[in-house]
Structure formats: C-alpha cells, structure tokens
Design a protein around this motif. Sequence first.
Motif, PDB file in Angstrom:
ATOM      1  N   LEU A   1       0.811  -1.204   0.000  1.00 11.44           N
ATOM      2  CA  LEU A   1       0.000   0.000   0.000  1.00 11.44           C
ATOM      3  C   LEU A   1       0.853   1.266   0.000  1.00 11.44           C
ATOM      4  O   LEU A   1       0.489   2.266  -0.620  1.00 11.44           O
ATOM      5  N   ASP A   2       2.015   1.223   0.670  1.00  9.14           N
ATOM      6  CA  ASP A   2       2.839   2.429   0.726  1.00  9.14           C
ATOM      7  C   ASP A   2       3.609   2.698  -0.571  1.00  9.14           C
ATOM      8  O   ASP A   2       4.320   3.703  -0.678  1.00  9.14           O
ATOM      9  N   ARG A   3       3.434   1.832  -1.571  1.00  6.74           N
ATOM     10  CA  ARG A   3       4.018   2.078  -2.898  1.00  6.74           C
ATOM     11  C   ARG A   3       2.920   2.358  -3.926  1.00  6.74           C
ATOM     12  O   ARG A   3       3.068   2.071  -5.102  1.00  6.74           O
ATOM     13  N   ILE A   4       1.855   2.981  -3.464  1.00  2.56           N
ATOM     14  CA  ILE A   4       0.711   3.226  -4.326  1.00  2.56           C
ATOM     15  C   ILE A   4       1.068   4.130  -5.510  1.00  2.56           C
ATOM     16  O   ILE A   4       0.574   3.929  -6.627  1.00  2.56           O
ATOM     17  N   ALA A   5       1.923   5.115  -5.321  1.00  2.66           N
ATOM     18  CA  ALA A   5       2.294   5.999  -6.432  1.00  2.66           C
ATOM     19  C   ALA A   5       3.005   5.210  -7.525  1.00  2.66           C
ATOM     20  O   ALA A   5       2.752   5.413  -8.723  1.00  2.66           O
ATOM     21  N   GLU A   6       3.868   4.293  -7.124  1.00  2.00           N
ATOM     22  CA  GLU A   6       4.562   3.444  -8.097  1.00  2.00           C
ATOM     23  C   GLU A   6       3.570   2.570  -8.867  1.00  2.00           C
ATOM     24  O   GLU A   6       3.702   2.379 -10.085  1.00  2.00           O
ATOM     25  N   ALA A   7       2.570   2.059  -8.174  1.00  2.00           N
ATOM     26  CA  ALA A   7       1.548   1.241  -8.830  1.00  2.00           C
ATOM     27  C   ALA A   7       0.783   2.061  -9.869  1.00  2.00           C
ATOM     28  O   ALA A   7       0.524   1.589 -10.987  1.00  2.00           O
ATOM     29  N   HIS A   8       0.422   3.289  -9.530  1.00  2.00           N
ATOM     30  CA  HIS A   8      -0.285   4.147 -10.490  1.00  2.00           C
ATOM     31  C   HIS A   8       0.584   4.435 -11.708  1.00  2.00           C
ATOM     32  O   HIS A   8       0.090   4.440 -12.845  1.00  2.00           O
ATOM     33  N   ARG A   9       1.874   4.690 -11.486  1.00  2.00           N
ATOM     34  CA  ARG A   9       2.748   4.980 -12.622  1.00  2.00           C
ATOM     35  C   ARG A   9       2.830   3.776 -13.557  1.00  2.00           C
ATOM     36  O   ARG A   9       2.811   3.931 -14.784  1.00  2.00           O
ATOM     37  N   ALA A  10       2.934   2.592 -13.002  1.00  3.21           N
ATOM     38  CA  ALA A  10       3.020   1.386 -13.829  1.00  3.21           C
ATOM     39  C   ALA A  10       1.737   1.189 -14.641  1.00  3.21           C
ATOM     40  O   ALA A  10       1.784   0.851 -15.828  1.00  3.21           O
ATOM     41  N   LEU A  11       0.588   1.426 -14.013  1.00  5.83           N
ATOM     42  CA  LEU A  11      -0.687   1.248 -14.710  1.00  5.83           C
ATOM     43  C   LEU A  11      -0.822   2.255 -15.849  1.00  5.83           C
ATOM     44  O   LEU A  11      -1.199   1.891 -16.975  1.00  5.83           O
ATOM     45  N   GLU A  12      -0.496   3.507 -15.587  1.00  9.47           N
ATOM     46  CA  GLU A  12      -0.636   4.544 -16.612  1.00  9.47           C
ATOM     47  C   GLU A  12       0.324   4.345 -17.773  1.00  9.47           C
ATOM     48  O   GLU A  12       0.024   4.717 -18.914  1.00  9.47           O
ATOM     49  N   ALA A  13       1.484   3.768 -17.493  1.00 14.34           N
ATOM     50  CA  ALA A  13       2.478   3.523 -18.544  1.00 14.34           C
ATOM     51  C   ALA A  13       2.190   2.259 -19.336  1.00 14.34           C
ATOM     52  O   ALA A  13       2.969   1.885 -20.213  1.00 14.34           O
ATOM     53  N   ARG A  14       1.054   1.607 -19.043  1.00 14.56           N
ATOM     54  CA  ARG A  14       0.686   0.338 -19.676  1.00 14.56           C
ATOM     55  C   ARG A  14       1.792  -0.701 -19.481  1.00 14.56           C
ATOM     56  O   ARG A  14       2.076  -1.526 -20.351  1.00 14.56           O
ATOM     57  N   GLY A  15       2.383  -0.632 -18.296  1.00 17.16           N
ATOM     58  CA  GLY A  15       3.454  -1.557 -17.962  1.00 17.16           C
ATOM     59  C   GLY A  15       2.987  -2.731 -17.133  1.00 17.16           C
ATOM     60  O   GLY A  15       3.809  -3.420 -16.524  1.00 17.16           O
ATOM     61  N   THR A  16       1.681  -2.979 -17.102  1.00  9.97           N
ATOM     62  CA  THR A  16       1.143  -4.081 -16.309  1.00  9.97           C
ATOM     63  C   THR A  16       0.459  -5.099 -17.215  1.00  9.97           C
ATOM     64  O   THR A  16       0.031  -4.776 -18.326  1.00  9.97           O
ATOM     65  N   THR A  17       0.365  -6.323 -16.722  1.00  9.33           N
ATOM     66  CA  THR A  17      -0.435  -7.348 -17.376  1.00  9.33           C
ATOM     67  C   THR A  17      -1.363  -7.968 -16.335  1.00  9.33           C
ATOM     68  O   THR A  17      -1.020  -8.019 -15.149  1.00  9.33           O
ATOM     69  N   GLY A  18      -2.518  -8.447 -16.783  1.00 10.06           N
ATOM     70  CA  GLY A  18      -3.472  -9.001 -15.850  1.00 10.06           C
ATOM     71  C   GLY A  18      -3.891  -7.953 -14.819  1.00 10.06           C
ATOM     72  O   GLY A  18      -3.863  -6.756 -15.076  1.00 10.06           O
ATOM     73  N   SER A  19      -4.273  -8.435 -13.647  1.00 12.04           N
ATOM     74  CA  SER A  19      -4.732  -7.546 -12.579  1.00 12.04           C
ATOM     75  C   SER A  19      -3.576  -7.125 -11.685  1.00 12.04           C
ATOM     76  O   SER A  19      -2.563  -7.836 -11.574  1.00 12.04           O
ATOM     77  N   THR A  20      -3.727  -5.988 -11.044  1.00 22.30           N
ATOM     78  CA  THR A  20      -2.748  -5.478 -10.083  1.00 22.30           C
ATOM     79  C   THR A  20      -3.448  -5.323  -8.747  1.00 22.30           C
ATOM     80  O   THR A  20      -4.559  -4.782  -8.678  1.00 22.30           O
ATOM     81  N   ILE A  21      -2.802  -5.794  -7.681  1.00 17.41           N
ATOM     82  CA  ILE A  21      -3.383  -5.624  -6.345  1.00 17.41           C
ATOM     83  C   ILE A  21      -2.399  -4.921  -5.429  1.00 17.41           C
ATOM     84  O   ILE A  21      -1.185  -4.945  -5.628  1.00 17.41           O
TER      85      ILE A  21
END
Length: 324
Positions: free
Chosen positions: A301-321
């Motif tokens: 949870l404390d890396r939420i900003a990093e998670a948002h950056r990865a999602l916006e950069a289309r750097g994720t696959t499948g679901s992210t939790i």
Amino acid sequence: MARTVIIEDHGGPEVLKLVDRPVGDPGPGEIRITQKAVGLNFIDVYQRTGLYKMQLPAALGMEAAGVVEAVGDGVTHLKPGDRAAYAAAPPGAYAEARAMPAAQVCPLPDGISFDEGAAMMLKGLTVDYLFTRTTPIKRGDWVLFHAAAGGVGLIACQWARSEGINLIATAGTDEKCQMALEHGAAHAINYRNGDFAARVREITEGRGVDVVMDAVGKDTFEGSLNSLRPLGMMISFGNASGPVPPVDLLALSSRGSLKITRPTLFTHIADHATCQEMAARLFAKVTSGAVKIEIGQRFPLDRIAEAHRALEARGTTGSTILTL
C-alpha cells in the motif's frame, strides 16, 4: 485508525498520500470490513487526475476483499466473520479497514482467495455486464476487445471462450498478444504494427465484428467504428488514452446504422439483488475453472504511487493488487 490513501488535490501520482484515518462503527445498511487485499483500476487514475471529478479531500479505490468485522442495522446478507469482496462506491478501498455501504459487498466463496477477490470484482463484473447485459451476444458472434492483456481483458478472453464467442484481441506488444491467445482469444492483433481495423476485416472475411468493447478511448475509437459490421454495437467503457472526442451521429449512419453506448459498471450494480446475481455468475465462472484470475503485479500500500505509474504507462499485465 487505519492506514488510508487519500488525495487533497487532483494531479499525478505524487498527490497520493498515506494517512491514518478513523474507521468508526457501521451505520444502518453498512458494514465494517478489515481488508486483506485491494484492487487497482483505471477508474482510480481518472479520479486522481480529475477526469472524474471528486469532492476533495477524498479517499481512493473501488475494489477490495477482506473479512466483515461488524454489520449495521438492516444488513442481512453478511455477518461478522464472513469473507467478502466488492466493487462499490463510494471510493475508499485503498485502506486497511473501512466502514461502507453493504449492498454491493458480496460473500466471497471459500474457493476464491482474498487476492483473487480483490483482483476480480470490478474487472469481472465489468466483463459480466459487457457480455450479458449490454447487447445480445450469442455463440459464434465476433467481438473486438482492446487492451486484452489487462485485468479486464484477460477475464474477457476466457469468458468469451467459455461461451463460444470469437474474440479478437488487441494489445501493444507481441508478448501481450500471445497472453491474450493463451487465455482464449481467437485472434490477436498488435495494434502498433498497422491498421487494426483492416486486420479485423481480413479475419472476418470483410464482414466486420458484431460488437466492439473499447476501454482505450481516444486512440482506438475511430478504428473501432471501422471494425464494426452494419448494425454493429460499439461499447465504449473507458478512456485509458483520453476521452473520446464529440461524435458525429451521421458517421454512425454512413457506416451502416451503427449503435453506440457508454456504460458504467456502477449503474449495473446499483440494485442490490442485481449486483449479487452478477457476482454469482462471476464466482461460478471462476470456481468452475472457466476463468482464472491472473495477478500480474503486487504492490504494498505504501508504494501506491509506483503502482499508479506502472498502470498509466501500460506496464502491467493481468490484474494489479495492493497488499496490506
């Protein structure tokens, strides 16, 4: 008190703040839930940036799973100790615990983990309304689905396969296209390699698809219309690349009397009974093995900003939790 992610201003990932907030007791029609995992979705980005306006300060997050700790008056479908999962308004799922309306919280079957529950509710219920509640789709029909290697997309590929529907997937890399194929897509198109609409016409022998499901928005909208057969249905259900510009209705006429809709999940699940029925269909797909929930990334949870950056950069696959 519970650690909770809030925003005080709209903006980039840097506006996300982790604070301690009181949880409180559930009021009438509410529950208090201790959360075990939280889902990440593009709607969270839209709310953070201000594309979807919110009254600030605001907590974020629309999807999670955990254990019910207490129930308020009038809540009959849940009790303390129940495992539960939800996609629900108002936002506030980015938290260790919260008190929230109970109507859209669903009992989570024992065969589905908390991580899977947090990864599947908003995305899986979205797939349910796309395939079962928006326009008739039958075995043998052709569907074009954009961003098919994401959380919603991989569920959609499997859902389509389980129903005998021919799904044409698009994605931005060959690896993501391969992932879509492995999850049930009949064909996959790397949209970076040319005109995806022309390739759709080739695959369908010039006919076009019956339905387009497009959460990308601005970048794919025109090609999506060009991919439809006469009388086809365009379902625009997201804006990952930006909002779709104003539409000339005569363009729908000239392309063959096309239909278009812009739905949102929260309209479909607003009724308690309907939400529970939709969740039951989703749970049945998962527990039967027809749909497997792919979790591609986990962030504390404390890396939420990093998670948002990865999602916006289309750097994720499948679901992210988000883990707690």
